[in-house]
Every structure is written in C-alpha cells, then in structure tokens.
Design a protein around this motif. Structure first.
Motif, PDB file in Angstrom:
ATOM      1  N   PHE A  67       1.290  11.839  -9.873  1.00  0.00           N
ATOM      2  CA  PHE A  67       0.667  13.157  -9.749  1.00  0.00           C
ATOM      3  C   PHE A  67       1.703  14.258  -9.924  1.00  0.00           C
ATOM      4  CE2 PHE A  67      -0.299  16.815  -7.053  1.00  0.00           C
ATOM      5  CZ  PHE A  67      -1.472  17.243  -7.648  1.00  0.00           C
ATOM      6  N   GLN A  68       2.854  14.119  -9.262  1.00  0.00           N
ATOM      7  CA  GLN A  68       3.905  15.126  -9.377  1.00  0.00           C
ATOM      8  C   GLN A  68       4.391  15.253 -10.819  1.00  0.00           C
ATOM      9  OE1 GLN A  68       6.981  14.188  -6.577  1.00  0.00           O
ATOM     10  NE2 GLN A  68       5.706  14.615  -4.805  1.00  0.00           N
ATOM     11  N   SER A  69       4.509  14.138 -11.494  1.00  0.00           N
ATOM     12  CA  SER A  69       4.946  14.149 -12.888  1.00  0.00           C
ATOM     13  C   SER A  69       3.935  14.879 -13.767  1.00  0.00           C
ATOM     14  CB  SER A  69       5.147  12.720 -13.383  1.00  0.00           C
ATOM     15  OG  SER A  69       5.469  12.696 -14.745  1.00  0.00           O
ATOM     16  N   GLN A  70       2.660  14.609 -13.545  1.00  0.00           N
ATOM     17  CA  GLN A  70       1.614  15.279 -14.316  1.00  0.00           C
ATOM     18  C   GLN A  70       1.611  16.775 -14.033  1.00  0.00           C
ATOM     19  OE1 GLN A  70      -1.820  13.084 -13.008  1.00  0.00           O
ATOM     20  NE2 GLN A  70      -1.617  11.539 -14.609  1.00  0.00           N
ATOM     21  N   GLU A  71       1.798  17.139 -12.773  1.00  0.00           N
ATOM     22  CA  GLU A  71       1.813  18.545 -12.390  1.00  0.00           C
ATOM     23  C   GLU A  71       3.004  19.265 -13.030  1.00  0.00           C
ATOM     24  OE1 GLU A  71       0.339  21.968 -10.517  1.00  0.00           O
ATOM     25  OE2 GLU A  71      -0.561  20.046 -10.942  1.00  0.00           O
ATOM     26  N   LEU A  72       4.152  18.631 -13.025  1.00  0.00           N
ATOM     27  CA  LEU A  72       5.327  19.223 -13.667  1.00  0.00           C
ATOM     28  C   LEU A  72       5.113  19.386 -15.166  1.00  0.00           C
ATOM     29  CD1 LEU A  72       8.239  17.421 -11.794  1.00  0.00           C
ATOM     30  CD2 LEU A  72       7.628  19.837 -11.669  1.00  0.00           C
TER      31      LEU A  72
ATOM     32  N   GLU B 244       0.839  -1.204   0.000  1.00  0.00           N
ATOM     33  CA  GLU B 244       0.000   0.000   0.000  1.00  0.00           C
ATOM     34  C   GLU B 244       0.872   1.252   0.000  1.00  0.00           C
ATOM     35  OE1 GLU B 244      -2.589  -0.327   3.363  1.00  0.00           O
ATOM     36  OE2 GLU B 244      -3.776  -1.940   2.452  1.00  0.00           O
ATOM     37  N   ARG B 245       1.922   1.221   0.776  1.00  0.00           N
ATOM     38  CA  ARG B 245       2.829   2.371   0.819  1.00  0.00           C
ATOM     39  C   ARG B 245       3.498   2.569  -0.544  1.00  0.00           C
ATOM     40  NH1 ARG B 245       7.358   2.294   5.237  1.00  0.00           N
ATOM     41  NH2 ARG B 245       5.880   0.741   5.962  1.00  0.00           N
ATOM     42  N   ALA B 246       3.893   1.481  -1.170  1.00  0.00           N
ATOM     43  CA  ALA B 246       4.513   1.572  -2.490  1.00  0.00           C
ATOM     44  C   ALA B 246       3.520   2.118  -3.513  1.00  0.00           C
ATOM     45  CB  ALA B 246       5.031   0.208  -2.926  1.00  0.00           C
ATOM     46  N   GLU B 247       2.268   1.712  -3.416  1.00  0.00           N
ATOM     47  CA  GLU B 247       1.237   2.192  -4.338  1.00  0.00           C
ATOM     48  C   GLU B 247       0.982   3.691  -4.125  1.00  0.00           C
ATOM     49  OE1 GLU B 247      -1.594   2.452  -7.296  1.00  0.00           O
ATOM     50  OE2 GLU B 247      -0.026   0.984  -6.949  1.00  0.00           O
ATOM     51  N   GLN B 248       0.930   4.110  -2.870  1.00  0.00           N
ATOM     52  CA  GLN B 248       0.745   5.539  -2.582  1.00  0.00           C
ATOM     53  C   GLN B 248       1.925   6.342  -3.121  1.00  0.00           C
ATOM     54  OE1 GLN B 248       0.209   5.694   1.658  1.00  0.00           O
ATOM     55  NE2 GLN B 248      -2.005   5.362   1.546  1.00  0.00           N
ATOM     56  N   TRP B 249       3.099   5.826  -2.957  1.00  0.00           N
ATOM     57  CA  TRP B 249       4.308   6.491  -3.446  1.00  0.00           C
ATOM     58  C   TRP B 249       4.252   6.613  -4.967  1.00  0.00           C
ATOM     59  CZ3 TRP B 249       8.867   4.403  -5.949  1.00  0.00           C
ATOM     60  CH2 TRP B 249       9.944   5.296  -5.961  1.00  0.00           C
ATOM     61  N   ARG B 250       3.840   5.521  -5.633  1.00  0.00           N
ATOM     62  CA  ARG B 250       3.725   5.534  -7.088  1.00  0.00           C
ATOM     63  C   ARG B 250       2.691   6.557  -7.546  1.00  0.00           C
ATOM     64  NH1 ARG B 250       0.633   4.156 -11.003  1.00  0.00           N
ATOM     65  NH2 ARG B 250      -0.962   3.270  -9.664  1.00  0.00           N
ATOM     66  N   GLN B 251       1.545   6.587  -6.868  1.00  0.00           N
ATOM     67  CA  GLN B 251       0.501   7.546  -7.223  1.00  0.00           C
ATOM     68  C   GLN B 251       0.984   8.978  -7.006  1.00  0.00           C
ATOM     69  OE1 GLN B 251      -3.011   6.495  -5.012  1.00  0.00           O
ATOM     70  NE2 GLN B 251      -3.418   4.654  -6.232  1.00  0.00           N
ATOM     71  N   ASN B 252       1.705   9.202  -5.926  1.00  0.00           N
ATOM     72  CA  ASN B 252       2.232  10.529  -5.646  1.00  0.00           C
ATOM     73  C   ASN B 252       3.221  10.948  -6.728  1.00  0.00           C
ATOM     74  OD1 ASN B 252       2.655  12.915  -4.239  1.00  0.00           O
ATOM     75  ND2 ASN B 252       4.333  12.045  -3.057  1.00  0.00           N
ATOM     76  N   LEU B 253       4.088  10.054  -7.127  1.00  0.00           N
ATOM     77  CA  LEU B 253       5.041  10.367  -8.188  1.00  0.00           C
ATOM     78  C   LEU B 253       4.332  10.633  -9.511  1.00  0.00           C
ATOM     79  CD1 LEU B 253       7.966   7.880  -7.530  1.00  0.00           C
ATOM     80  CD2 LEU B 253       7.916  10.347  -7.122  1.00  0.00           C
TER      81      LEU B 253
END
Length: 65
Positions: A17-22, A6-15
C-alpha cells in the motif's frame, strides 16, 4: 507460527500500500512540475511581449514629442 505468518502478511500488505501511495504521489508531483514549467514558459512569453510593447510605446512617444 500462524500469528507470525499473519503478521508478515500484514506487513507485506502495508508495504505494498505504501509503495502504491508513493507511486501515486510521485505521478502527482510530476504532473504539477509540468504544469509549473508550462506556466513559467507562458509568463516568459507574456513578459517578452509586454517588454516589446513598452519599447514600441517609448519609441512612439519619442517621435511624438
């Protein structure tokens, strides 16, 4: 183990999102850069026109004197 997944999935989702925002920010910056370049070109043309008018006015003033 499940918490790690779950932590790895949250980390992946966060990355993701950050990539899309950039990516979005990069597009905005590029659009602004294009606008600035267009404004600079317009100002350069207007300056040349004003300099030409000023030159003509000086020329005409010299002929009148």
């Amino acid at each position: 183990m499940q918490q790690e997944a779950e932590r790895a999935e949250q980390w992946r989702q966060n990355l993701t999102f950050q990539s899309q925002e950039l990516g979005r920010q990069r597009l905005e910056i590029e659009a602004r850069r294009e606008q600035i370049q267009e404004l600079e070109e317009n100002l350069k043309r207007e300056r040349q026109q004003l300099e030409q008018v000023a030159s003509e006015l000086k020329k005409n003033a010299g002929l009148s004197a």
